[in-house]
Every structure is written in C-alpha cells, then in structure tokens.
Design a protein around this motif. Structure first.
Motif, PDB file in Angstrom:
ATOM      1  N   ARG A 119       0.842  -1.186   0.000  1.00 59.23           N
ATOM      2  CA  ARG A 119       0.000   0.000   0.000  1.00 59.23           C
ATOM      3  C   ARG A 119       0.885   1.246   0.000  1.00 59.23           C
ATOM      4  O   ARG A 119       1.878   1.317   0.722  1.00 59.23           O
ATOM      5  CB  ARG A 119      -0.925   0.016   1.218  1.00 59.23           C
ATOM      6  N   SER A 158      -2.224  -2.188  -4.851  1.00 63.01           N
ATOM      7  CA  SER A 158      -3.103  -2.689  -3.802  1.00 63.01           C
ATOM      8  C   SER A 158      -4.560  -2.675  -4.249  1.00 63.01           C
ATOM      9  O   SER A 158      -5.286  -3.661  -4.081  1.00 63.01           O
ATOM     10  CB  SER A 158      -2.943  -1.840  -2.532  1.00 63.01           C
ATOM     11  N   ASN A 159      -4.987  -1.554  -4.835  1.00 60.80           N
ATOM     12  CA  ASN A 159      -6.370  -1.454  -5.298  1.00 60.80           C
ATOM     13  C   ASN A 159      -6.671  -2.446  -6.417  1.00 60.80           C
ATOM     14  O   ASN A 159      -7.762  -3.014  -6.486  1.00 60.80           O
ATOM     15  CB  ASN A 159      -6.654  -0.032  -5.780  1.00 60.80           C
ATOM     16  N   VAL A 173      -7.164  -6.240  -5.481  1.00 65.94           N
ATOM     17  CA  VAL A 173      -8.539  -6.531  -5.085  1.00 65.94           C
ATOM     18  C   VAL A 173      -9.368  -6.910  -6.305  1.00 65.94           C
ATOM     19  O   VAL A 173     -10.141  -7.880  -6.273  1.00 65.94           O
ATOM     20  CB  VAL A 173      -9.166  -5.300  -4.380  1.00 65.94           C
ATOM     21  N   LYS A 186     -15.993 -10.957  -1.348  1.00 66.45           N
ATOM     22  CA  LYS A 186     -16.021  -9.517  -1.066  1.00 66.45           C
ATOM     23  C   LYS A 186     -15.284  -8.700  -2.120  1.00 66.45           C
ATOM     24  O   LYS A 186     -15.477  -7.482  -2.211  1.00 66.45           O
ATOM     25  CB  LYS A 186     -15.420  -9.244   0.314  1.00 66.45           C
ATOM     26  N   TYR A 187     -14.423  -9.365  -2.912  1.00 68.99           N
ATOM     27  CA  TYR A 187     -13.636  -8.661  -3.919  1.00 68.99           C
ATOM     28  C   TYR A 187     -14.257  -8.717  -5.317  1.00 68.99           C
ATOM     29  O   TYR A 187     -13.811  -8.000  -6.221  1.00 68.99           O
ATOM     30  CB  TYR A 187     -12.224  -9.249  -3.986  1.00 68.99           C
ATOM     31  N   GLN A 243     -13.402  -1.232  -3.034  1.00 65.74           N
ATOM     32  CA  GLN A 243     -13.150  -2.151  -1.932  1.00 65.74           C
ATOM     33  C   GLN A 243     -11.665  -2.065  -1.565  1.00 65.74           C
ATOM     34  O   GLN A 243     -10.792  -2.245  -2.409  1.00 65.74           O
ATOM     35  CB  GLN A 243     -13.501  -3.594  -2.327  1.00 65.74           C
ATOM     36  N   LYS A 244     -11.389  -1.800  -0.320  1.00 64.73           N
ATOM     37  CA  LYS A 244     -10.009  -1.745   0.164  1.00 64.73           C
ATOM     38  C   LYS A 244      -9.426  -3.148   0.253  1.00 64.73           C
ATOM     39  O   LYS A 244     -10.143  -4.108   0.556  1.00 64.73           O
ATOM     40  CB  LYS A 244      -9.981  -1.077   1.537  1.00 64.73           C
ATOM     41  N   GLU A 245      -8.132  -3.270  -0.021  1.00 63.42           N
ATOM     42  CA  GLU A 245      -7.457  -4.565   0.133  1.00 63.42           C
ATOM     43  C   GLU A 245      -7.330  -4.891   1.616  1.00 63.42           C
ATOM     44  O   GLU A 245      -6.765  -4.114   2.386  1.00 63.42           O
ATOM     45  CB  GLU A 245      -6.074  -4.526  -0.522  1.00 63.42           C
ATOM     46  N   GLU A 246      -7.864  -6.009   1.996  1.00 59.15           N
ATOM     47  CA  GLU A 246      -7.781  -6.458   3.381  1.00 59.15           C
ATOM     48  C   GLU A 246      -6.976  -7.766   3.428  1.00 59.15           C
ATOM     49  O   GLU A 246      -5.756  -7.730   3.451  1.00 59.15           O
ATOM     50  CB  GLU A 246      -9.199  -6.591   3.957  1.00 59.15           C
ATOM     51  N   GLU A 247      -7.636  -8.917   3.394  1.00 63.72           N
ATOM     52  CA  GLU A 247      -6.855 -10.153   3.314  1.00 63.72           C
ATOM     53  C   GLU A 247      -6.288 -10.321   1.895  1.00 63.72           C
ATOM     54  O   GLU A 247      -6.770  -9.708   0.946  1.00 63.72           O
ATOM     55  CB  GLU A 247      -7.697 -11.380   3.684  1.00 63.72           C
ATOM     56  N   ARG A 248      -5.264 -11.154   1.784  1.00 67.19           N
ATOM     57  CA  ARG A 248      -4.636 -11.385   0.489  1.00 67.19           C
ATOM     58  C   ARG A 248      -5.652 -12.010  -0.462  1.00 67.19           C
ATOM     59  O   ARG A 248      -6.331 -12.973  -0.115  1.00 67.19           O
ATOM     60  CB  ARG A 248      -3.436 -12.317   0.636  1.00 67.19           C
TER      61      ARG A 248
END
Length: 299
Positions: A189, A202-203, A206, A213-214, A234-239
């Motif tokens: 990020r 990062s974006n 996703v 969720k992606y 959607q923000k990158e959270e888990e890989r």
C-alpha cells in the motif's frame, strides 16, 4: 474559440498521421521485459510461488498476439478516428495539453467499459483472459484479449468531443501502459493520498481476487476515485485469491485462453430451455450465472 474548428484532416495524409502517432507501447516493450525479468529474479531468489511457467508463457503469447492484432488494425482505427474528427464542427487543434482532459474522460469511459465487461457475459468473454491467471505478477498485464477492441464503442464519446486523433491514440496507449506496474505483489500500500487517487497495485489486486467480497470491485484503470464515486470500491484487506470463479488451471494455449468463454457461452445457450434462459446465459451477469450453476448442481 479559434482553438476549436480546426481544419479537417485530409484522408490523403493518413500515412503521415500514422507515422506521427508514436508506438509508445512498442517502445515500452524492452522496459516492461526488464522489470518482468527483474521480478522473476526476485521471486526466484526469495522462493516465492508467484510465477508458474506455463501460465506466464501463456500470458506472454496472449500479449504478443494482442500487439500483432493492434498493429494490423492500426490504420483502420486511425481512419475511423479521422472520420469522426472531420465529422464534428468543434475539432480541437493538435495541442499536447489536451491530453489532460482527454485522459480524464478516457479513464471515465474505461471505468464503464471495464465495469460492464464484468456485468455482461458476452462482453466478459472479451475480458476473461485477463482474469484467468491464478498468480499475480507483471506477466498478467500482458493478458489482453484479442477481441477486446469491440469495446471501442465505449470510447466514442471521447472521440466525438473533437480531440485530435493523435492525442486520442497517445492517451489510449498511456492508459494501457499505466496498468502494467499495478500487476505486482511487490508493491504494498502506498501513501493514503495515492491510494485514494490512483488505481494502485493494492487497489488492483482486489480487482483480481475471486474472494466474494472482492468480486466486481475496483474497475478503474488509472483514477480509483471513479470506484469511490460509483460505489464499487473495496479496500485490500486479506490477500486475494486470484483467478476466476471457475478455474481453468495453468493453461498455455493462447487460443484456449482467449476463446474458452465464448465456447462455454455457446454450450450454455444451446442447453438452456426458453428464450429468457438463453438470453440470461448470453448477456447475464457472470457472477449471477456462476451462482445459478452452483444452485443447479446442488439440486
């Protein structure tokens, strides 16, 4: 107002215009190759499993085919752009600063072209090759469909605004090149301001995830604020778990990679009963079709 109403471009000058339209992507191939091999070297040294040989070769073959196809149709594309340019009375002079508004509007059209390609199965068939890779690395940027140029219709509004054809084609190539560097896991990020403004690695990671969720998120090519504006961010959270919902494996054959979805569409439409169902399998949302097939299997 003298800036508008530029002289028409004579069709006899098409060759001259073609020569004045720089082949930015072709010039950039050595640079992209350098960074790709650099990433391969780092991943090998660090023993990361982000490259699969067959998949990466398949990506490269798809990319080379795409460059060749674009070379073949370049003259026709320029002819069409000149015809539209001559058609409108508000033609703009060839001024390089017009790349700025042209790029912004082009990127907005890219967002909708990309989004609709995920929401309509027929157009998804022109894009699925880009998402079928199950690893995420710079070679994924090469996986551009051989039939994606039918989506040029989405960019007609930009051409109809009267931008000079050279400006239009330079903008198009820069937009494609921008999307090269975002296909990597080696860049985390960035600064929050950049993450808010741009379609960063990062974006875009996703966008390539098949996690629930992606799915169908982060469509922007350059400016991620389109997704924020139209509520697809959607923000990158888990890989992310990369690839498509129905995996195809590490395929090498570029013909299969480009056309397997069209073949599946034909099979599904033939099997479907009733016009409504046939139209659903032809033009429905790929996500909805995936869930429909899961429901059919469970019954």
């Amino acid at each position: 107002m003298a800036f508008f109403g530029a002289d028409k471009i004579s069709l006899s000058k098409l060759t001259e215009l073609e020569e004045s339209s720089p082949e930015i992507i072709v010039y950039a191939i050595p640079v992209m190759a350098f960074f790709t091999f650099l990433e391969i070297g780092f991943s090998w040294f660090e023993k990361k499993q982000i490259y699969k040989t067959r998949e990466s070769i398949g990506s490269t073959l798809v990319g080379l085919g795409n460059v060749f196809i674009n070379f073949l149709i370049k003259t026709g594309m320029i002819y069409g752009a000149v015809w539209i340019y001559n058609l409108v009375p508000w033609r703009m002079e060839l001024s390089w600063w017009t790349i700025i508004p042209c790029y912004l509007l082009f990127d907005l059209c890219s967002y909708w072209s990309h989004r609709i390609s995920h929401e309509n199965r027929f157009l998804w068939a022109t894009h699925i090759v880009h998402h079928s890779a199950e690893t995420y690395n710079l070679t994924v940027a090469f996986r551009l469909s051989w039939i994606q140029n039918i989506k040029i219709l989405f960019f007609l509004p930009v051409a109809l605004l009267g931008f000079h054809p050279v400006v239009f084609f330079v903008t198009s190539q820069v937009s494609v090149l921008f999307q090269f560097w975002v296909h990597t896991e080696y860049i985390g990020r960035l600064h929050p301001y950049l993450e808010y403004l741009l379609a960063t690695p990062s974006n875009h990671r996703v966008h390539h995830g098949r996690n629930e969720k992606y799915l169908d998120k982060n469509f922007a090519a350059t400016f991620i604020f389109w997704d924020r504006m139209f509520r697809t961010y959607q923000k990158e959270e888990e890989r992310p778990d990369y690839g498509i919902t129905t995996p195809i494996g590490n395929r090498l054959n570029p013909l299969f990679l480009n056309f397997h979805e069209l073949n599946d569409i034909i099979k599904d439409v033939r099997k479907a009963k009733g016009l409504k169902k046939k139209l659903f399998y032809l033009f429905g949302s790929p996500t909805d079709i995936y869930h429909e097939k899961l429901k059919d299997k469970s019954q």
